[in-house]
Design a protein around this motif. Sequence first.
Motif, short mmCIF file in Angstrom:
data_model
loop_
_atom_site.label_atom_id
_atom_site.label_comp_id
_atom_site.label_asym_id
_atom_site.label_seq_id
_atom_site.Cartn_x
_atom_site.Cartn_y
_atom_site.Cartn_z
N PRO A 12 41.85 53.04 44.42
CA PRO A 12 43.08 53.86 44.09
C PRO A 12 43.16 53.80 42.51
N ALA A 13 44.16 54.45 42.45
CA ALA A 13 44.61 54.77 40.92
C ALA A 13 45.18 53.19 40.20
N GLY A 14 44.96 52.98 38.80
CA GLY A 14 45.42 52.01 38.35
C GLY A 14 44.52 50.96 37.60
N VAL A 15 43.25 51.77 37.57
CA VAL A 15 42.29 51.06 36.75
C VAL A 15 42.51 51.10 35.13
N GLY A 16 41.92 49.91 34.56
CA GLY A 16 42.09 49.94 33.04
C GLY A 16 41.84 51.16 32.23
N LEU A 17 40.86 51.86 32.88
CA LEU A 17 40.17 53.10 32.17
C LEU A 17 41.41 54.20 32.14
N GLY A 18 42.18 54.01 33.10
CA GLY A 18 43.15 55.32 33.41
C GLY A 18 44.30 55.31 32.50
N PHE A 19 44.39 53.97 31.56
CA PHE A 19 45.69 53.84 30.99
C PHE A 19 45.50 54.74 29.61
N ASN A 20 46.51 54.96 28.89
CA ASN A 20 46.55 55.60 27.42
C ASN A 20 47.23 54.61 26.49
N PRO A 21 46.70 53.84 25.61
CA PRO A 21 45.39 53.62 25.58
C PRO A 21 44.75 52.79 26.80
N PRO A 22 43.50 52.58 27.00
CA PRO A 22 42.83 51.86 28.23
C PRO A 22 43.10 50.50 27.66
N ILE A 23 43.09 49.75 29.19
CA ILE A 23 43.34 48.50 28.88
C ILE A 23 42.07 47.68 29.79
N TYR A 24 41.39 46.65 28.75
CA TYR A 24 40.26 46.20 29.62
C TYR A 24 40.40 44.64 29.59
N LEU A 25 39.62 43.86 30.30
CA LEU A 25 39.56 42.67 30.57
C LEU A 25 39.34 42.00 29.40
N LYS A 26 39.66 40.67 29.10
CA LYS A 26 39.28 39.71 28.14
C LYS A 26 39.22 38.36 28.81
N ALA A 27 38.69 37.61 28.10
CA ALA A 27 38.49 35.94 28.40
C ALA A 27 39.72 35.41 28.50
N GLY A 28 39.93 34.78 29.65
CA GLY A 28 41.48 34.06 29.93
C GLY A 28 42.29 34.92 30.83
N ASP A 29 41.92 36.28 31.08
CA ASP A 29 42.71 37.07 32.12
C ASP A 29 42.51 36.58 33.48
N VAL A 30 43.50 36.69 34.12
CA VAL A 30 43.40 36.37 35.79
C VAL A 30 43.49 37.84 36.70
N ILE A 31 42.83 37.62 37.34
CA ILE A 31 42.83 38.99 38.24
C ILE A 31 43.15 38.37 39.71
N GLU A 32 44.17 39.08 40.35
CA GLU A 32 44.27 38.55 41.74
C GLU A 32 44.34 40.02 42.44
N LEU A 33 44.02 40.01 43.71
CA LEU A 33 43.79 41.09 44.58
C LEU A 33 43.89 40.72 45.99
N GLY A 34 44.44 41.84 46.85
CA GLY A 34 44.27 41.63 48.20
C GLY A 34 44.42 42.91 49.04
N ALA A 35 44.23 42.75 50.38
CA ALA A 35 44.35 43.98 51.17
C ALA A 35 44.81 43.50 52.58
N ASP A 36 45.63 44.22 53.53
CA ASP A 36 46.09 43.96 54.70
C ASP A 36 44.72 43.48 55.51
N PHE A 37 44.73 42.53 56.36
CA PHE A 37 43.63 41.91 57.10
C PHE A 37 42.54 41.47 56.75
N LEU A 38 42.49 41.47 55.04
CA LEU A 38 41.18 40.87 54.67
C LEU A 38 41.45 39.86 53.66
N GLY A 39 42.71 39.38 53.36
CA GLY A 39 42.97 38.30 52.62
C GLY A 39 43.12 38.43 50.97
N GLU A 40 42.96 37.56 50.23
CA GLU A 40 43.12 37.61 48.92
C GLU A 40 42.07 37.06 48.02
#
Length: 284
Positions: free
Chosen positions: A246-274
């Motif tokens: 879905p929407a919200g990837v770094g490419l979609g922002f103005n200016p874009p936002i990209y990952l850098k060393a030290g960042d922490v990504i967290e994600l999850g979905a119903d039924f599928l955990g985190e």
Amino acid sequence: MKLIRFGDAGKEKIGVQIEGKNYDVSAFGGDYNEQFFENDGLARLADFVKANRDSLQEVPAGTRFGAPFTRPSKIVCIGLNYKDHAEETGAATPTEPVIFMKATTALVGPNDTVVIPKNSVKTDWEVEFGVVIGKKASYVDEADALDYVAGYVLHNDVSEREFQIERGGTWDKGKGCDTFAPMGPVLTTKDEVADVNNVRLWLKVNGKTYQDGNTKNLIFSIPHIVSYVSQFMTLLPGDVISTGTPAGVGLGFNPPIYLKAGDVIELGADFLGEQRQEVVAYKK
């Protein structure tokens, strides 16, 4: 039922998750691979767990989780499958599913580090709902598509946008870098997901929510995707189809936002955990 694999990378044992607790079922034998799914492994495992429930050993807290299946024959991905994501990237809404492949060597555990590739300046995130194939599928009708599914998995389709978009050729070169396919922590069997077309999924970077979507907003439904992909290639047991972000990837922002060393990504979905990944720079 929820399947897990745990232990050091390359030495994982098989397990199951029951009511939030993780149990070692390595005595069942084998691994969660093509042969397991092909030979009615889910049913046999369910019988094994039922017969041995009281003697199963709990997995120690803090144990590493691997991907909940061994390296599949292929990871097939669907691009631009949410209208809001297509719009944020400036792409036209597709009239047929966009298919690309992700290297199976990108597969890692759900909490393993994500490595920014050598020469990368535009590494991005994508939370996705993944479909795990349960039996050989070729020219499948949409009405029968879910009969070929073993279950579902959470996937971070990590992507390098310069490699993907600006370097010519196909998208694959920006999708298949090492560590670019964290999956898990569980493979949730299809019977535990009441409505596959109504599953919330989300992603945060450094505690800030960037993606919050739902599979009800897919342009092409999951049964349609399974059927469609099977018209162009034979899907083998254990293969994964990642159904889009879905929407919200770094490419979609103005200016874009990209990952850098030290960042922490967290994600999850119903039924599928985190999942949780720390981002590190490439080192030779």
